[in-house]
Each structure stands twice: as C-alpha cells, then as structure tokens.
Design an enzyme around this catalytic site. Structure first.
Site, PDB file in Angstrom:
ATOM      1  N   HIS A 218       0.839  -1.202   0.000  1.00 29.18           N
ATOM      2  CA  HIS A 218       0.000   0.000   0.000  1.00 29.18           C
ATOM      3  C   HIS A 218       0.876   1.256   0.000  1.00 29.18           C
ATOM      4  O   HIS A 218       1.610   1.489   0.951  1.00 29.18           O
ATOM      5  CB  HIS A 218      -0.882  -0.049   1.247  1.00 29.18           C
ATOM      6  CG  HIS A 218      -1.781   1.112   1.426  1.00 29.18           C
ATOM      7  ND1 HIS A 218      -1.688   1.963   2.502  1.00 29.18           N
ATOM      8  CD2 HIS A 218      -2.817   1.563   0.671  1.00 29.18           C
ATOM      9  CE1 HIS A 218      -2.640   2.876   2.415  1.00 29.18           C
ATOM     10  NE2 HIS A 218      -3.333   2.661   1.305  1.00 29.18           N
TER      11      HIS A 218
ATOM     12  N   GLU B  59       0.359  -0.850  -4.736  1.00 28.73           N
ATOM     13  CA  GLU B  59      -0.678   0.176  -4.924  1.00 28.73           C
ATOM     14  C   GLU B  59      -0.037   1.545  -4.812  1.00 28.73           C
ATOM     15  O   GLU B  59       0.911   1.740  -4.029  1.00 28.73           O
ATOM     16  CB  GLU B  59      -1.754   0.027  -3.830  1.00 28.73           C
ATOM     17  CG  GLU B  59      -2.968   0.928  -4.020  1.00 28.73           C
ATOM     18  CD  GLU B  59      -2.983   2.201  -3.170  1.00 28.73           C
ATOM     19  OE1 GLU B  59      -3.960   2.956  -3.268  1.00 28.73           O
ATOM     20  OE2 GLU B  59      -2.007   2.456  -2.421  1.00 28.73           O
TER      21      GLU B  59
ATOM     22  N   ASP C 107      -1.140   6.095  -5.513  1.00 35.12           N
ATOM     23  CA  ASP C 107      -2.207   7.070  -5.743  1.00 35.12           C
ATOM     24  C   ASP C 107      -1.732   8.092  -6.774  1.00 35.12           C
ATOM     25  O   ASP C 107      -0.566   8.490  -6.756  1.00 35.12           O
ATOM     26  CB  ASP C 107      -2.537   7.788  -4.439  1.00 35.12           C
ATOM     27  CG  ASP C 107      -2.832   6.798  -3.320  1.00 35.12           C
ATOM     28  OD1 ASP C 107      -3.894   6.150  -3.380  1.00 35.12           O
ATOM     29  OD2 ASP C 107      -1.997   6.657  -2.403  1.00 35.12           O
TER      30      ASP C 107
ATOM     31  N   HIS D 157      -0.407  10.806  -2.299  1.00 40.53           N
ATOM     32  CA  HIS D 157      -1.713  10.477  -1.737  1.00 40.53           C
ATOM     33  C   HIS D 157      -2.631  11.695  -1.626  1.00 40.53           C
ATOM     34  O   HIS D 157      -3.789  11.650  -2.011  1.00 40.53           O
ATOM     35  CB  HIS D 157      -1.582   9.817  -0.363  1.00 40.53           C
ATOM     36  CG  HIS D 157      -2.909   9.431   0.204  1.00 40.53           C
ATOM     37  ND1 HIS D 157      -3.644  10.281   1.016  1.00 40.53           N
ATOM     38  CD2 HIS D 157      -3.664   8.320   0.032  1.00 40.53           C
ATOM     39  CE1 HIS D 157      -4.786   9.697   1.318  1.00 40.53           C
ATOM     40  NE2 HIS D 157      -4.823   8.499   0.738  1.00 40.53           N
TER      41      HIS D 157
ATOM     42  N   GLU E 116      -4.481   3.990  -8.186  1.00 33.61           N
ATOM     43  CA  GLU E 116      -5.689   4.634  -7.663  1.00 33.61           C
ATOM     44  C   GLU E 116      -5.732   6.093  -8.120  1.00 33.61           C
ATOM     45  O   GLU E 116      -4.898   6.905  -7.706  1.00 33.61           O
ATOM     46  CB  GLU E 116      -5.724   4.553  -6.121  1.00 33.61           C
ATOM     47  CG  GLU E 116      -7.033   5.122  -5.602  1.00 33.61           C
ATOM     48  CD  GLU E 116      -7.079   5.318  -4.093  1.00 33.61           C
ATOM     49  OE1 GLU E 116      -6.314   4.704  -3.348  1.00 33.61           O
ATOM     50  OE2 GLU E 116      -7.926   6.137  -3.676  1.00 33.61           O
TER      51      GLU E 116
HETATM   52  O1  G3P Z   1      -6.679   1.590  -2.777  1.00 28.89           O
HETATM   53  C1  G3P Z   1      -6.824   1.252  -1.441  1.00 28.89           C
HETATM   54  C2  G3P Z   1      -6.507   2.413  -0.529  1.00 28.89           C
HETATM   55  O2  G3P Z   1      -5.294   2.980  -0.947  1.00 28.89           O
HETATM   56  C3  G3P Z   1      -7.578   3.451  -0.498  1.00 28.89           C
HETATM   57  O3  G3P Z   1      -7.386   4.435   0.467  1.00 28.89           O
HETATM   58  O4  G3P Z   1      -6.696   6.664   1.291  1.00 28.89           O
HETATM   59  O5  G3P Z   1      -5.075   4.789   1.330  1.00 28.89           O
HETATM   60  O6  G3P Z   1      -5.716   5.825  -0.825  1.00 28.89           O
HETATM   61  P1  G3P Z   1      -6.166   5.451   0.555  1.00 28.89           P
HETATM   62 MG    MG Z   2      -4.715   4.555  -2.250  1.00 25.90          MG
END
Ligand code: G3P
Ligand code: MG
Length: 237
Positions: free
Chosen positions: A6, A33, A35, A48, A107
């Site tokens: 993450h 993952e 962002d 993020h 994301e």
């Molecule tokens: O994609 C899963 C997770 O990353 C979603 O929440 O706020 O960590 O981007 P966040």
């Molecule tokens: Mg995320």
C-alpha cells in the site's frame, strides 16, 4: 490471498516514493498500490494527498503546480532524514522500476472534474507501456471509472466502495465490468464478501497491517489485502 504493498512499503519508507516501491520489491511484493494526481501541466504524479502539505511541507495543491515545481519538493525527509533526496515520482517513472511480473494498482484520486483529461492520460500511458495485463485502475471517484471504461474496453477496473452502499456499488460495477470491489477493513463483513463473490467480483481490503487481521480476512475468503508491510506475506501462520 494477494498481498499488495500500500503506497509501496510505506511502513518502511516514505509513502508513494521510489524508495517505498523499491523496498516493497525487496520484500518480495508481487503487487503494489499507489495514488495518482495531475499537475497543472498534465503530468501524472504519484502522491496520496491533493497537496504536499503533509508529505512535503508545501501548502500548494498539486493541480496548481507545474511538474517542474512539484518535482523540486522533498517528499522524503518527513519520514526520516535519510530519505531527503526523494522526489515525487511520475506514474511513468514507477513502471521503470517494476519487473514485468509485478501488478500495479493505480488509484486515481480524482477524475476530470478536478484533473481535466486524467483518464485519457492514464489510458494512454498504460497502452504506450503495454502494461494493460498487469495494471488495475481503481478510484473512489466512480465517474472517473466510467470515463476510463468508455475510453478503454480492456482496462482492469477496481471499484473503491467508500461511502457508497453495496446495493448501489453492485449496480454501478456491472456496466463497468469491474474486476474487484475494494473496501476498508471496517466494511469487510462475511456478508459483503459473499455478496461480491456471488456476483463474480474479487474483494480487496485496505489497510491491513497485522497478522491477526490478515488471518481473519483470509478466513472470510478475501482475495487480496493492501498493507504498509508487504512482509505480511511471509509471516503466514
Ligand atoms: O486503494 C486502497 C486504498 O489505498 C484506499 O485508500 O486513502 O489509502 O488511498 P487510501
Ligand atoms: Mg490509495
């Protein structure tokens, strides 16, 4: 159960930086993952938040910064002094780091309502780099997912549940041909997992940082977890 790093291995290095992605790979992550936002001049940048206040000590929104301005910001030393050289990666830069077998969960933080043309740029990048098979695009912004699907019939799509009800989610996921329902640890019940599976969707859960939560989710039949500690994959009981 797939273990997805993450924001990279963000428990060990500043989130969404090259250092965090490298660390995830060193720890054996098979999926990562990150962002994505967009700068004023249309670069897809990996971060993020909408601004760099928390991670770069700069109040300005990414959408108001040029790539040159954004690229100058130290996004590592908030985590530890040895990361002071970390700069925002672009999505393109991250693919340069990834071995072919590693899956990337991209994301999109906001669609065109905030970042004009972002869906087109993501689709174009995925096509140019020929990474369709190993890229999953997800978003809480479901209009962005619809825009993406209209541009690309092949894209792999993950639907982030957020505040949407399961009923609405399932109604929206069908025309999107979504592959997964992504939800928080708190939202993940046996009933929700069963309902998603019944409809043919994978369930991916964020953010899972303890072996106890990992094991509970594995018992529910969850397909993947997003974790800041990808070594969770190794500590299987
Ligand atoms: O994609 C899963 C997770 O990353 C979603 O929440 O706020 O960590 O981007 P966040
Ligand atoms: Mg995320």
């Amino acid at each position: 159960m797939l273990v997805i790093a993450h924001r990279g291995a963000s428990g060990h290095a500043p989130e969404n930086t090259r250092a965090a992605f490298r660390r995830a790979l060193e720890l054996g992550a098979r999926a990562i993952e990150l962002d994505v936002h967009q700068t004023l001049d249309g670069e897809l940048v990996v971060a993020h938040d909408d601004d760099l206040r928390r991670r770069g000590r700069l109040r300005r929104k990414l959408k108001s910064l040029t790539w040159e301005q954004a690229a100058a910001v130290d996004v590592g030393s908030w985590f530890a002094p040895e990361f002071a050289a970390e700069r925002l990666p672009r999505l393109d830069d991250v693919y340069d780091l990834l071995p072919p077998g590693v899956e990337l969960h991209v994301e999109i933080k906001h669609g065109s309502s905030v970042y004009p043309g972002i869906e087109e740029r993501v689709v174009a990048l995925i096509r140019r780099r020929r990474v369709q098979a190993r890229t999953l695009v997800s978003s809480f912004d479901h209009a962005a997912l619809r825009a993406l699907r209209a541009l690309d019939a092949e894209a792999r799509v993950g639907y982030l549940l957020g505040l949407t009800s399961l009923k609405t989610a399932f109604r929206e996921m069908k025309p999107l041909s979504a592959e997964s329902l992504n939800m928080s640890l708190r939202q993940t019940t046996r009933r929700a997992v069963a309902a998603a599976h019944q409809r043919g969707y994978k369930v991916l859960v964020y953010t899972v940082n303890s072996p106890a939560d990992r094991d509970r989710l594995a018992a529910l039949g969850v397909d993947g977890i997003f974790t800041n500690y990808p070594e969770l994959d190794l500590w299987r009981s």
